[in-house]
Design a protein around this motif. Sequence first.
Motif, mmCIF file in Angstrom:
data_model
loop_
_atom_site.group_PDB
_atom_site.id
_atom_site.type_symbol
_atom_site.label_atom_id
_atom_site.label_comp_id
_atom_site.label_asym_id
_atom_site.label_seq_id
_atom_site.Cartn_x
_atom_site.Cartn_y
_atom_site.Cartn_z
ATOM 1 N N LEU A 126 0.860 -1.183 0.000
ATOM 2 C CA LEU A 126 0.000 0.000 0.000
ATOM 3 C C LEU A 126 0.895 1.230 0.000
ATOM 4 C CD1 LEU A 126 -2.437 -0.941 2.940
ATOM 5 C CD2 LEU A 126 -2.802 -1.398 0.521
ATOM 6 N N SER A 127 0.579 2.184 -0.852
ATOM 7 C CA SER A 127 1.338 3.435 -0.886
ATOM 8 C C SER A 127 0.568 4.430 -1.731
ATOM 9 C CB SER A 127 2.735 3.218 -1.478
ATOM 10 O OG SER A 127 2.649 2.901 -2.864
ATOM 11 N N ARG A 140 9.198 2.961 -2.833
ATOM 12 C CA ARG A 140 10.598 2.839 -3.249
ATOM 13 C C ARG A 140 11.253 4.196 -3.515
ATOM 14 N NH1 ARG A 140 7.479 -1.135 -4.977
ATOM 15 N NH2 ARG A 140 8.108 -3.284 -4.594
ATOM 16 N N GLY A 141 10.805 5.188 -2.771
ATOM 17 C CA GLY A 141 11.407 6.513 -2.860
ATOM 18 C C GLY A 141 11.024 7.306 -4.089
ATOM 19 N N GLU A 143 9.422 11.945 3.158
ATOM 20 C CA GLU A 143 9.032 10.613 3.637
ATOM 21 C C GLU A 143 7.864 10.708 4.611
ATOM 22 O OE1 GLU A 143 13.281 10.245 2.276
ATOM 23 O OE2 GLU A 143 12.137 11.694 3.473
ATOM 24 N N ALA A 144 7.906 11.700 5.498
ATOM 25 C CA ALA A 144 6.822 11.859 6.461
ATOM 26 C C ALA A 144 5.503 12.170 5.759
ATOM 27 C CB ALA A 144 7.165 12.962 7.464
ATOM 28 N N VAL A 154 8.718 0.543 7.412
ATOM 29 C CA VAL A 154 9.810 1.403 6.957
ATOM 30 C C VAL A 154 11.097 0.597 6.965
ATOM 31 C CG1 VAL A 154 11.155 3.463 7.486
ATOM 32 C CG2 VAL A 154 8.666 3.484 7.800
ATOM 33 N N GLY A 155 11.801 0.545 5.826
ATOM 34 C CA GLY A 155 12.937 -0.353 5.723
ATOM 35 C C GLY A 155 14.288 0.292 5.518
ATOM 36 N N THR A 156 14.398 1.612 5.552
ATOM 37 C CA THR A 156 15.695 2.241 5.352
ATOM 38 C C THR A 156 16.643 1.948 6.513
ATOM 39 O OG1 THR A 156 16.844 4.357 5.075
ATOM 40 C CG2 THR A 156 14.840 4.384 6.384
#
Length: 318
Positions: free
Chosen positions: A180-181, A227-228, A261-262, A279-281
């Motif tokens: 989801l995004s 994915r940014g 990102e926020a 969140v995977g960074t």
Amino acid sequence: MSSRLIYGCMTIGGSWDADPLDAATVERARRAVRAALEAGITDFDHADIYAHGKSEEVFGLLLEEDPELRRTAVVQTKCGVRLPGNTAAPGAPVHYRLDRDTLRRSLEGSLHRLRTDSVERFVLHRPDPLADPQEVAAALDELRREGLIRSVGLSNMSLRQVCLYQQLLSTPVTALQLELSLRHRGFVEQQILVNQDEASEHPFPEGTLEYCTGNGIEVQAWGALARGLYTGAPVPAEDHRAAATAELVHAMAAELGVSGEAVVLAWLMRHPGGIRPVVGTTDPGRIAACAAAEELATRMDHEQWYALLTAARGEPVP
């Protein structure tokens, strides 16, 4: 109090090969996990395939060295994806497997690498068309009776599959993880395109979020940052919608005094479905920046939310 954000541990194990952990990878993981804790995140998402098991292995090392992390961490791990040379033999095809023996062996391997006796949630990573749902349910209930898991999660599954496992399991189903995004927004399109021809372009399972909300199943969003794409990753020249959306995200972030990102995560969290982004960074600065999403979601208004949706769609809602 724990954040609604979940820290995704896919990348903390370093390279996806059989090479052993090295000191640099361990230190990078240590910094990332520490940053997650400082951001209020206490839930950690794993899978047996991540970095050939090294993501679980390095997290186990951190649990062993930090009693506070062991006390506060809520750990879930996933199983069922069989990758050649990783969770399957080198010559095997990529496949899914959820039979009783595989479930048990996968969990035992994860617990060993994590250096723990149990996990909060054991997640079926992908549906296996060859799995017998009754066998799967019986195996999961057995693992819970033994105290190895406390609940079950499902990942990349349909509403009907969720309902089936709820029916068959004595163990509670407590989470559903889906992509989801702002980019992968079929969950919203399904809600607003009722009785519209365009609905067929967004095959998100109808009623999924509503069902989860009504039945106490939390919805976890993987790929939550797209994915940014809207926060600094290269945008394909022909993708004008993505470029416009990234520009709006940047402008909104500057206006609201937060990171891009926020903004992207707050758009998900503003939805009343209680979505929990993963969140995977591994960048401590980006982890800290993501933490502002929860507060931002409380002050993102209707117009701002719909402006982001409209940009991502490339046209107004019907």
